[in-house]
Design a protein around this motif. Structure first.
Motif, PDB file in Angstrom:
ATOM      1  N   UNK A 249       0.823  -1.217   0.000  1.00  0.00           N
ATOM      2  CA  UNK A 249       0.000   0.000   0.000  1.00  0.00           C
ATOM      3  C   UNK A 249       0.847   1.253   0.000  1.00  0.00           C
ATOM      4  N   UNK A 250       1.966   1.204   0.721  1.00  0.00           N
ATOM      5  CA  UNK A 250       2.860   2.361   0.777  1.00  0.00           C
ATOM      6  C   UNK A 250       3.492   2.637  -0.580  1.00  0.00           C
ATOM      7  N   UNK A 251       3.943   1.570  -1.243  1.00  0.00           N
ATOM      8  CA  UNK A 251       4.617   1.759  -2.537  1.00  0.00           C
ATOM      9  C   UNK A 251       3.638   2.042  -3.670  1.00  0.00           C
ATOM     10  N   UNK A 252       2.401   1.598  -3.512  1.00  0.00           N
ATOM     11  CA  UNK A 252       1.407   1.915  -4.552  1.00  0.00           C
ATOM     12  C   UNK A 252       1.247   3.424  -4.711  1.00  0.00           C
ATOM     13  N   UNK A 253       1.462   4.166  -3.635  1.00  0.00           N
ATOM     14  CA  UNK A 253       1.324   5.618  -3.703  1.00  0.00           C
ATOM     15  C   UNK A 253       2.500   6.267  -4.419  1.00  0.00           C
ATOM     16  N   UNK A 254       3.599   5.515  -4.590  1.00  0.00           N
ATOM     17  CA  UNK A 254       4.779   6.067  -5.261  1.00  0.00           C
ATOM     18  C   UNK A 254       4.884   5.638  -6.716  1.00  0.00           C
ATOM     19  N   UNK A 255       3.857   4.931  -7.224  1.00  0.00           N
ATOM     20  CA  UNK A 255       3.932   4.434  -8.598  1.00  0.00           C
ATOM     21  C   UNK A 255       4.080   5.560  -9.615  1.00  0.00           C
ATOM     22  N   UNK A 256       3.530   6.745  -9.315  1.00  0.00           N
ATOM     23  CA  UNK A 256       3.589   7.845 -10.286  1.00  0.00           C
ATOM     24  C   UNK A 256       4.998   8.418 -10.418  1.00  0.00           C
ATOM     25  N   UNK A 257       5.865   8.186  -9.400  1.00  0.00           N
ATOM     26  CA  UNK A 257       7.239   8.702  -9.474  1.00  0.00           C
ATOM     27  C   UNK A 257       8.214   7.649  -9.984  1.00  0.00           C
TER      28      UNK A 257
END
Length: 400
Positions: free
Chosen positions: A41-49
């Protein structure tokens, strides 16, 4: 073969994201472990970067690491659960900046909820239980968790400060009362607290009275400012109407008179606004001190109360603000009247065919002088705490 006993801290098997025991633990390349669902869940938020980092050490990874269940760690967690490992306490149970930490916790300390004046220690809820359960602790004095317990101990005898010396105005222990303070006027800290509490109430009443007085002055001054502005506006309008009826030779003086009126208004309003600001600052200071007194009146810490009461109970000073004499009935009627009189006098002169020749030399703010032939027109007034001085615009001409 006998199994080795290993002492572990439950924080070692807690996920730093959800703060619970690890579920489907995974270990990322930097070596830190998380619940599978939490780190995803934490890394899903960084997918755009396209850049992924460890929530603890902030090491970054590109591309996104492939996550696999740490089987060995999962087995260890399951075995430890069976032996009594529980989820970590909520984060708010731990002592943070500004909190009093439990003196008996090992590792990460919990917040203390009570301090014992007999033990000179602070306890969390768990370590406080013996004080409630064992008869030997029943007589101990428990107070709200407080720091600097050593301040409540006599530096000479290492005894609890239980006595207040009125002669020297300080807290002392029983040995001090029998030694260097022998013969002094001494009472218990509880008795002195009761007496000082009465003084505090009187001081609070004085603060409240001062606040009410200043608020009344503030309201009166605001009303006076509004009246002053309205009077200035009326005077400006009347002066404008009268000046437009004057002969063309004084037309250019109209703007100068208007400016005088506005300058007077600006000066008076500026003075009043300065007083407003000072009044508001004094009221804020009084409220701040009243709040400190209110907080002090409810503290359970007698020592802190007595050590702080004397300075906080100093009555409010008389203040250095002057009295507020601005009258709500101030007006510029003198301006209108003087301009009207000048108009009538000029008309009389014209009817008598007396011609005033020459140019207007100056416009000055002067008091009337009997030895000068001039036309005096009042256009501004100065209000002070003791008097109102009327000034005059002097229109001087020479007779041909």
């Amino acid at each position: 073969m006998a199994e080795a006993n290993i002492s572990v801290d439950q924080d070692q098997f807690s996920c730093s994201i959800c703060l619970d025991i690890l579920k489907d633990p995974v270990t990322i390349p930097c070596g830190h472990s998380y619940c599978m669902g939490c780190i995803k869940g934490c890394w899903d938020q960084d997918d755009h970067t396209g850049v992924y980092s460890c929530p603890q050490c902030r090491q970054t990874f590109t591309p996104r690491p492939v996550l696999g269940r740490n089987t060995m760690l999962a087995e260890v967690v399951e075995k430890l659960k069976k032996t009594g490992l529980q989820a970590a306490p909520p984060a708010h149970c731990y002592a943070g900046p500004g909190d009093v930490a439990c003196d008996f916790c090992t590792g990460r300390k919990h917040k203390a909820i009570k301090s014992c004046l007999a033990c000179l220690a602070s306890y969390c809820e768990t370590h406080l239980q013996p004080h409630y359960e064992f008869p030997g602790f029943k007589k101990h004095k428990l107070v709200k968790a407080t720091e600097n317990l050593q301040e409540k101990i006599c530096s000479n005898h290492d005894k609890l400060l239980e006595v207040f010396c009125r002669s020297d105005q300080q807290c002392i222990c029983m040995l001090c009362a029998m030694d260097e303070h022998r013969g002094h006027d001494t009472v218990s800290v509880v008795a002195e607290r009761t007496e000082k509490q009465k003084q505090l109430g009187v001081t609070q009443s004085k603060f409240q009275q001062r606040i009410q007085e200043r608020e009344k002055e503030l309201q009166d001054l605001r009303q006076a400012v509004q009246s002053l502005k309205r009077s200035a506006q009326t005077a400006e309008e009347d002066s404008e109407r009268i000046f437009t009826e004057l002969i063309r030779s004084i037309e250019r003086r109209r703007s100068e008179v208007k400016e005088l009126i506005r300058d007077e208004e600006k000066a008076e309003v500026s003075r009043a606004e300065g007083l407003l600001e000072r009044l508001e600052q004094e009221i804020a200071e009084l409220r701040r001190r009243e709040a400190e007194l209110e907080q002090l009146s409810h503290t359970e810490d007698h020592i802190h109360f007595l050590q702080s009461c004397q300075s906080l109970c100093a009555p409010p000073g008389p203040g250095d603000l002057p009295s507020i004499p601005v009258s709500p009935n101030v007006s510029f009627e003198a301006v209108r009247k003087s301009v009207s009189e000048l108009k009538e006098r000029l008309e009389d002169v014209f009817k008598a065919e007396f011609k005033v020749c020459g140019r207007v030399e100056e416009v000055s703010v002067l008091e009337p002088r009997p030895d000068r032939t001039s036309y005096n027109m009042a256009v501004s007034s100065h209000w002070t705490p003791t008097q109102r001085t009327e000034s005059f615009v002097c229109l001087r001409g020479t007779e041909r």
